[in-house]
Scaffold this active site. Structure first.
Site, PDB file in Angstrom:
ATOM      1  N   TYR A  55       7.454  -1.192  46.877  1.00 13.60           N
ATOM      2  CA  TYR A  55       7.134  -1.344  45.243  1.00 13.60           C
ATOM      3  C   TYR A  55       8.112  -1.423  44.301  1.00 13.60           C
ATOM      4  CZ  TYR A  55       4.645  -1.008  40.865  1.00 13.60           C
ATOM      5  OH  TYR A  55       4.264  -1.379  39.754  1.00 13.60           O
ATOM      6  N   GLY A 107      -3.579  -6.597  32.504  1.00 15.11           N
ATOM      7  CA  GLY A 107      -3.610  -8.061  32.469  1.00 15.11           C
ATOM      8  C   GLY A 107      -4.963  -8.332  31.382  1.00 15.11           C
ATOM      9  N   SER A 163      -8.292  -7.430  35.725  1.00 18.76           N
ATOM     10  CA  SER A 163      -8.740  -6.073  35.580  1.00 18.76           C
ATOM     11  C   SER A 163      -7.433  -5.458  34.709  1.00 18.76           C
ATOM     12  CB  SER A 163      -9.002  -5.348  36.693  1.00 18.76           C
ATOM     13  OG  SER A 163      -7.736  -5.203  37.671  1.00 18.76           O
ATOM     14  N   GLY A 164      -7.743  -4.323  34.378  1.00 20.14           N
ATOM     15  CA  GLY A 164      -6.291  -3.217  33.880  1.00 20.14           C
ATOM     16  C   GLY A 164      -5.604  -4.087  32.690  1.00 20.14           C
ATOM     17  N   GLY A 195      -2.567 -12.351  36.441  1.00 18.49           N
ATOM     18  CA  GLY A 195      -3.413 -11.076  36.785  1.00 18.49           C
ATOM     19  C   GLY A 195      -4.338 -10.432  35.971  1.00 18.49           C
ATOM     20  N   ILE A 254      -1.299 -15.982  30.895  1.00 15.99           N
ATOM     21  CA  ILE A 254      -0.960 -14.511  31.192  1.00 15.99           C
ATOM     22  C   ILE A 254      -1.663 -14.490  33.097  1.00 15.99           C
ATOM     23  CG2 ILE A 254      -1.661 -12.174  31.125  1.00 15.99           C
ATOM     24  CD1 ILE A 254      -2.238 -12.916  28.200  1.00 15.99           C
TER      25      ILE A 254
END
Length: 282
Positions: free
Chosen positions: A154, A17, A14-15, A11, A9
């Site tokens: 983005y 991930g 944080s968040g 990233g 996995i």
């Protein structure tokens, strides 16, 4: 999934991930949790320990914008574990601005992290996923389906990822690899904070776009007030990993499903334009 299954996995500092790494470990996967800066593992280790899955998570350095780093990380997983069963492309970064306010470098940076990084990881992993009939899950965004004001770069990158994966999916299926995209909406995580937005500076540099940006920022702040949690989004990722027949496209909440549904049934674009125009007209 059995204890022998290994997922990489990206990233995971944080968040979503981080939450996905912990949730996958809890679901029985051996997780190789990668991040650009291995020094930022404190929150991940703490969450893994709290969930009782620290022994199922291994941390490795991987910078998705560095092809050599990508190849080295993937090859190390295979060398150490003998196989790679799944990949979750999660690493990403936001970019707030619109065409006249963004430099070429801004746009290229957004594409490097959010699109080319996904391509690099996917290319490196596919031979190993093909060998075991594995899974490729990519976290995109509702912004990969619906273009959103002041997210030009983005959304362009996320649209590119969706097109890449939608094109790849039927081809990969012929060699036993299942491809899915997971589309979160607003998620209460460090993703927004990580952009380190200086809102007064943004508004000060916005020129004629300042009123529209002010409306957009106010609307966005409000939308994150009742956003889903990273754990909820991670649950959708792990469910996709574990599914016997995973769908290609997965939204992580009813709100995200409704938002994406507007686009997928909007043949002339008028419904989306009416929706997003309201974000910038106040």
């Amino acid at each position: 999934m059995t204890d022998s299954k290994t997922v990489l996995i990206t990233g995971t500092s944080s968040g979503i991930g981080l939450a996905a790494a912990v949730a996958a470990a809890a679901s029985g996967w051996h997780v190789v949790a990668t991040l650009r800066d291995p020094g930022k593992v404190g929150a991940l280790f703490a969450a893994a320990a709290e969930a009782g899955v620290a022994d199922r998570i291994q941390v490795a350095a991987l910078d998705v914008t560095d092809p050599a780093s990508v190849v080295a990380a993937v090859e190390r997983v295979v060398a150490e574990h003998g196989r790679l069963d799944a990949v979750v492309n999660n690493a990403g970064a936001g970019m707030v601005g619109t065409a006249e306010l963004l430099t070429d470098a801004d746009v290229r940076d957004a594409m490097e992290v959010n699109y080319f990084g996904v391509v690099a990881v996917t290319r490196a992993a596919l031979p190993h996923l093909r060998a075991v009939g594995g899974r490729l899950v990519t976290v995109t965004s509702v912004g990969g389906v619906v273009g959103q004001p002041f997210n030009d770069a983005y959304c362009a990158a996320k649209f590119a990822v969706e097109g890449f994966m939608e094109s790849l999916a039927p081809v990969a299926a012929t060699v036993g690899v299942r491809v899915s995209v997971v589309e979160p909406g607003a998620v209460a995580s460090e993703f927004v904070a990580s952009q380190q937005l200086d809102i007064p500076a943004l508004l000060g540099a916005a020129g004629p776009y300042a009123p529209a940006m002010q409306s957009y920022i106010e609307r966005t702040v409000a939308s994150f007030g009742d956003a889903q949690t990273s754990a909820d989004a991670a649950a959708a990722i792990v469910a996709t990993l574990d599914a016997a027949e995973p769908p290609f496209r997965v939204q992580t909440s009813d709100r995200a499903r409704d938002f994406v549904g507007t686009k997928l049934t909007d043949r002339d674009g008028s419904a989306v334009q009416a929706l997003t125009r309201d974000w910038v007209e106040g």
